[in-house]
Motif scaffolding. Structure first.
Motif, mmCIF file in Angstrom:
data_model
loop_
_atom_site.group_PDB
_atom_site.id
_atom_site.type_symbol
_atom_site.label_atom_id
_atom_site.label_comp_id
_atom_site.label_asym_id
_atom_site.label_seq_id
_atom_site.Cartn_x
_atom_site.Cartn_y
_atom_site.Cartn_z
ATOM 1 N N LEU A 36 0.840 -1.207 0.000
ATOM 2 C CA LEU A 36 0.000 0.000 0.000
ATOM 3 C C LEU A 36 0.870 1.251 0.000
ATOM 4 C CD1 LEU A 36 -2.936 -0.822 2.432
ATOM 5 C CD2 LEU A 36 -2.835 -0.964 -0.041
ATOM 6 N N ASN A 37 1.967 1.214 0.730
ATOM 7 C CA ASN A 37 2.834 2.396 0.776
ATOM 8 C C ASN A 37 3.382 2.730 -0.609
ATOM 9 O OD1 ASN A 37 2.509 2.693 3.586
ATOM 10 N ND2 ASN A 37 4.063 1.130 3.961
ATOM 11 N N LEU A 40 0.601 4.310 -2.524
ATOM 12 C CA LEU A 40 0.406 5.660 -2.015
ATOM 13 C C LEU A 40 1.477 6.611 -2.553
ATOM 14 C CD1 LEU A 40 -2.086 5.359 -0.545
ATOM 15 C CD2 LEU A 40 -0.792 4.608 1.440
ATOM 16 N N PRO A 46 -2.350 10.387 0.228
ATOM 17 C CA PRO A 46 -2.128 10.042 1.628
ATOM 18 C C PRO A 46 -2.940 8.810 2.006
ATOM 19 C CG PRO A 46 -3.662 11.846 1.450
ATOM 20 C CD PRO A 46 -3.266 11.500 0.053
ATOM 21 N N LYS A 47 -2.499 8.154 3.038
ATOM 22 C CA LYS A 47 -3.149 6.916 3.438
ATOM 23 C C LYS A 47 -4.605 7.137 3.843
ATOM 24 C CE LYS A 47 -0.679 3.434 4.854
ATOM 25 N NZ LYS A 47 0.124 2.479 5.669
ATOM 26 N N LEU A 50 -6.946 6.766 0.976
ATOM 27 C CA LEU A 50 -7.161 5.385 0.550
ATOM 28 C C LEU A 50 -8.269 4.741 1.379
ATOM 29 C CD1 LEU A 50 -4.318 2.836 -0.147
ATOM 30 C CD2 LEU A 50 -6.493 2.143 0.771
ATOM 31 N N TYR A 51 -8.156 4.884 2.686
ATOM 32 C CA TYR A 51 -9.152 4.220 3.532
ATOM 33 C C TYR A 51 -10.472 4.980 3.572
ATOM 34 C CZ TYR A 51 -6.046 0.525 4.859
ATOM 35 O OH TYR A 51 -5.241 -0.584 4.815
ATOM 36 N N GLY A 57 -9.862 -1.458 2.549
ATOM 37 C CA GLY A 57 -8.417 -1.505 2.352
ATOM 38 C C GLY A 57 -7.954 -2.161 1.065
ATOM 39 N N LYS A 58 -6.877 -2.879 1.172
ATOM 40 C CA LYS A 58 -6.177 -3.412 0.004
ATOM 41 C C LYS A 58 -7.081 -4.288 -0.857
ATOM 42 C CE LYS A 58 -1.769 -5.514 -1.248
ATOM 43 N NZ LYS A 58 -0.610 -6.336 -0.827
#
Lengths: 204, 204
Positions: A36-37, A40, A46-47, A50-51, A57-58
């Motif tokens: 994920l990083n 990103l 930014p994280k 994403l969420y 998530g993933k």
DNA sequence: TAGTATATAGACTGGTCGGTCTACTATCAA
DNA sequence: TTGATAGTAGACCGACCAGTCTATATACTA
């Protein structure tokens, strides 16, 4: 709840950037190798975003990504095998040679956009597995329709279409390992003869 | 430098246990999803032994594992397609139906023992990539020989053999996603007709 | 018996993983 | 202006990763 592109003049929305980047990274390296990083960082998101867009998530992001490429490929299949381009025994081998060219052009790094995910996640995630199965099914049906339009009966079209999708997936794997167009081009040749033979058989 | 089995009455050597367990885990989950700690725990080996037998770590162990299953499959191909079992247009479809049965029997968790590794590692490890390419090549050559023994010429045998391996690899992926024998059985049917058509063509 | 190579044993390290959490900003409606 | 919602931002968490290190046991040879 706006999920489409934002202002076309500016950069794509965060959501779209996430999906696009995820598609690319998944195709290159697969599911577990893509962090994920990394997604990103590459998409400059930014994280939290994403969420926000993908609360699960993933897994959820991955499903969105493979659905997108699955649909894109489906459209390529429909275009390439359209009856106005000729009979299936000509358009299908041409389509495979086109894939072969694209795989080569990518330095044998891309091709089979969902294959790796399909294999890696089949074991651990039911949602991902069924998403992949659905895409394969859509592809198969598109090929099936092209075969029927060229004179196949339903039963033959189904098994041949399945076999064509399988040949392509397998051929891409071999081509990427071997770093050579050979496997895909050999499959195109073989398929050309196969389909021609079936067409000839039918005339009698 | 003793790399073979130890006393057959007792448990296999640490080295053999590591390889065997790695084969299984790779086939289930792929390369990146299989952690060394999991391999160690499953095979009941300490980490020191792993790096003693495989100084280059995970990559070296993986190469040993896929070479082992690659060779095992090669022997299965040779046995199944042996000319004494009949002509290729009968033995090859039977072989695929046999694979189909085994995939089903594993609950669609195994099949294509090196495929996942081939795709995942093609990007990052040249050693793994070429190891997979070599295995595919050996399989292809074995099929090629069976086709030639059944009357194909060299050029046709090469493209058809490549296409057969690709069909199998692709078919296993689809079967695992779909959790159904359908794709592999359809491929066996299609291939049966394909090879029969080619044989008939040749008689003329 | 002493010496050497082989093999086992697992604590430990730095780094990365996916995911959670709180804080802040932008937008729009009341 | 106020309040609510959508979206951005990134510090932080425990878990796990592959790999290193030192210590010890075992086997064989001199």
């Amino acid at each position: 709840m706006e999920h489409d592109n934002c202002d076309p003049a500016s950069r794509p929305s965060t959501r779209d950037r996430l999906i696009t980047v995820t598609c690319e990274l998944l195709e290159f390296q697969g599911y577990h190798a893509t962090g994920l990083n990394e997604i990103l960082a590459t998409s400059e998101s930014p994280k939290g975003s994403l969420y926000h867009h993908f609360p699960n998530g993933k897994e959820e992001l991955t499903i969105a990504a493979i659905s997108k490429v699955g649909t894109a490929v489906l459209e390529r299949i429909r275009d390439s095998l359209s009856p106005e381009n000729g009979p299936a025994h000509a358009t299908v081998p041409a389509f495979i040679r086109d894939i072969s060219m694209n795989v080569e052009r990518s330095g044998y790094r891309t091709g089979g956009p969902i294959t790796t995910v399909a294999l890696e996640a089949a074991a651990s995630s039911k949602a991902l597995r069924t998403a992949c199965a659905e895409i394969y099914r859509e592809w198969q049906l598109a090929v099936e329709r092209a075969l029927i339009a060229s004179g196949s009966n339903q039963s033959e079209a189904e098994s041949v279409a399945t076999s064509i999708i399988a040949r392509i997936e397998g051929g891409i794997i071999m081509a990427r390992c071997e770093r050579s167009r050979r496997p895909l081009d050999a499959i195109a040749d073989e398929l050309e003869q196969d389909l021609a033979c079936r067409a000839k058989e039918k005339q009698k």
